[in-house]
Design an enzyme around this catalytic site. Structure first.
Site, mmCIF file in Angstrom:
data_model
loop_
_atom_site.group_PDB
_atom_site.id
_atom_site.type_symbol
_atom_site.label_atom_id
_atom_site.label_comp_id
_atom_site.label_asym_id
_atom_site.label_seq_id
_atom_site.Cartn_x
_atom_site.Cartn_y
_atom_site.Cartn_z
ATOM 1 N N HIS A 7 0.870 -1.201 0.000
ATOM 2 C CA HIS A 7 0.000 0.000 0.000
ATOM 3 C C HIS A 7 0.897 1.238 0.000
ATOM 4 O O HIS A 7 1.470 1.604 1.026
ATOM 5 C CB HIS A 7 -0.907 0.015 1.231
ATOM 6 C CG HIS A 7 -1.885 1.148 1.217
ATOM 7 N ND1 HIS A 7 -3.232 0.964 1.339
ATOM 8 C CD2 HIS A 7 -1.722 2.493 1.079
ATOM 9 C CE1 HIS A 7 -3.849 2.127 1.285
ATOM 10 N NE2 HIS A 7 -2.936 3.079 1.130
ATOM 11 N N ASP A 21 1.417 2.754 3.505
ATOM 12 C CA ASP A 21 0.587 3.955 3.324
ATOM 13 C C ASP A 21 1.432 5.218 3.370
ATOM 14 O O ASP A 21 0.945 6.277 3.780
ATOM 15 C CB ASP A 21 -0.555 4.019 4.353
ATOM 16 C CG ASP A 21 -1.679 4.948 3.888
ATOM 17 O OD1 ASP A 21 -1.736 5.277 2.685
ATOM 18 O OD2 ASP A 21 -2.490 5.357 4.733
ATOM 19 N N HIS A 25 -4.638 -0.521 5.921
ATOM 20 C CA HIS A 25 -4.145 0.298 7.039
ATOM 21 C C HIS A 25 -5.085 0.279 8.241
ATOM 22 O O HIS A 25 -5.624 1.307 8.647
ATOM 23 C CB HIS A 25 -3.849 1.738 6.595
ATOM 24 C CG HIS A 25 -4.870 2.380 5.692
ATOM 25 N ND1 HIS A 25 -6.199 2.460 6.004
ATOM 26 C CD2 HIS A 25 -4.734 2.967 4.476
ATOM 27 C CE1 HIS A 25 -6.838 3.073 5.024
ATOM 28 N NE2 HIS A 25 -5.970 3.384 4.078
ATOM 29 N N HIS A 69 1.554 5.369 -1.752
ATOM 30 C CA HIS A 69 1.198 6.519 -2.590
ATOM 31 C C HIS A 69 2.480 7.084 -3.193
ATOM 32 O O HIS A 69 3.360 7.534 -2.465
ATOM 33 C CB HIS A 69 0.502 7.603 -1.757
ATOM 34 C CG HIS A 69 -0.788 7.128 -1.165
ATOM 35 N ND1 HIS A 69 -1.985 7.238 -1.821
ATOM 36 C CD2 HIS A 69 -1.048 6.482 0.002
ATOM 37 C CE1 HIS A 69 -2.942 6.708 -1.074
ATOM 38 N NE2 HIS A 69 -2.402 6.230 0.039
HETATM 39 O O1 DOR Z 1 -3.649 9.806 5.298
HETATM 40 C C1 DOR Z 1 -3.933 9.413 4.184
HETATM 41 N N1 DOR Z 1 -3.337 9.919 3.082
HETATM 42 N N2 DOR Z 1 -4.886 8.486 4.056
HETATM 43 C C2 DOR Z 1 -5.356 8.114 2.863
HETATM 44 O O2 DOR Z 1 -6.218 7.284 2.809
HETATM 45 C C3 DOR Z 1 -4.860 8.778 1.622
HETATM 46 C C4 DOR Z 1 -3.529 9.315 1.814
HETATM 47 C C5 DOR Z 1 -3.069 10.260 0.721
HETATM 48 O O3 DOR Z 1 -3.263 9.958 -0.457
HETATM 49 O O4 DOR Z 1 -2.491 11.297 1.035
HETATM 50 ZN ZN ZN Z 2 -3.359 5.080 1.464
#
Ligand code: DOR
Ligand code: ZN
Length: 348
Positions: free
Chosen positions: A13, A247, A174, A15
């Site tokens: 997971h 995450d 998460h 980004h």
């Molecule tokens: O804290 C977070 N940031 N939770 C999420 O689900 C998305 C993520 C983000 O893309 O910044």
């Molecule tokens: Zn996420």
């Protein structure tokens, strides 16, 4: 000196963002992980197979020379996703799942699903095609206390979803609560969860330690100490239904340090090292490898990675910031120490 060597791990997971921002953060992940499941909440969101393939190619093009790293893709589910998209995703060979963002739950989730019943036909096709559903598990009703949104999601959405699609493989992403751990432990086969280093290492006091700490704000938000203990017990248990997903969610400093700051912590610079800290604290370092490098691969039916990484127990000081495109990001533990260091990678 204590050292551990483990099979190269997967971050299930992550980004990565896009463009110059992606170029800034990708090397941190590629140095530690052989593969990562890349979240589709770009603007606009990655909803179609062709978009995911193009995004995947941009990631591959951004890799530092000579670095082998495999991006695993997932598509952003919307009210308008068609079942035929599931067939295209499956046929692509690069897309392993679909991501469910309840509309409005978190960063860039406004195009998400407004009512789970609207995607029943897509979920049914996913079940047939054996693609994985990755779930951001929080209700979005602003009346619901922010600390209760994950538990309410289990009651109001997830339990029914898992029952209505009994063969659909689901990753509860998460997870942050004891309730979520108990849900996974009590559920049918085919349900798993990812755990982040931040939720293993911090409770909600970290949001307010000496003043408000925007860099400790993410969604789902940090929870109580008993919740944190339940997450650590799950990770340390060796149960294959719990596996690694950082995450890591970078936002430029200005988007965090403001009156209405974005959710997301950046941890990719020290992710596996932070997990080593958590597992060591739980007396379970010997189980880090299975959590990081076996359970997730097995759940996604991917071959386990070749190659190894070595971590040594030597504290290092995290920089106060890293470049992030034309801006900068403040990493987790900025100006403080992480107790383990990545000492070597053998790519196999
Ligand atoms: O804290 C977070 N940031 N939770 C999420 O689900 C998305 C993520 C983000 O893309 O910044
Ligand atoms: Zn996420």
């Amino acid at each position: 000196m204590t050292a551990i060597t483990i099979r190269r791990p997967d971050d299930l997971h992550l980004h990565l963002r896009d463009g110059e921002a992606m170029r800034s953060v990708l090397p941190f992940t590629a140095a530690r992980f052989a593969r990562a499941l890349v979240m589709p909440n770009l603007r606009p969101p990655v909803t179609a197979t062709q978009q995911a393939l193009a995004y995947r190619q941009r990631i591959l093009d951004a890799l530092p020379a000579g670095v082998a790293f495999e991006p695993l893709m997932t598509l952003y589910l919307t009210d308008r996703t068609e079942p035929a998209e599931v067939d295209r995703a499956r046929a692509s060979g690069c897309i392993v799942g679909f991501k469910l963002y309840p509309a409005g739950a978190t960063t860039h989730s406004d195009a998400g699903v407004t009512d789970i019943r609207k995607v029943d036909a897509v979920l049914s096709r996913m079940e047939e095609q054996d693609l994985v559903l990755e779930v951001h598990g929080e209700v979005t009703d602003p009346q619901v206390d922010v600390f209760d949104r994950e538990a309410r999601f289990i009651e109001e959405v997830l339990t029914g979803l898992a029952a209505r699609f009994p063969r659909l493989r689901i990753v509860f992403e998460h997870i942050t609560t004891r309730a979520a751990v108990q849900f996974v432990l009590g559920s049918r086969p085919g349900i798993a969860a990812t755990l982040t280093p931040q939720h293993l290492l911090m409770n909600r006091n970290a949001l307010f330690a000496g003043g408000i700490r925007p860099h400790h704000y993410c969604l789902p938000v940090l929870k109580s100490e008993p919740d944190r203990e339940a997450l650590n017990a799950a990770a340390a248990s060796g149960d294959p239904r719990f596996f690694l997903g950082t995450d890591s969610a970078p936002h430029a400093r200005g988007a965090k340090e403001t009156a209405c700051g974005c959710a997301g912590m950046f941890c990719a610079h020290g992710a596996i090292e932070l997990y080593a800290e958590a597992f060591e604290a739980a007396g379970a370092l010997a189980r880090l490898e299975a959590f990081a490098s076996e359970h997730g691969a097995d759940f996604y039916r991917l071959p386990r990675n070749e190659g190894r990484i070595t971590l040594i127990k030597t504290p290092w000081e995290v920089p106060r910031s890293y470049p992030f495109g034309t801006e900068e990001i403040v990493p987790l533990r900025a100006g403080e120490h992480i107790g383990w260091r990545l000492a070597g990678t053998e790519r196999g």
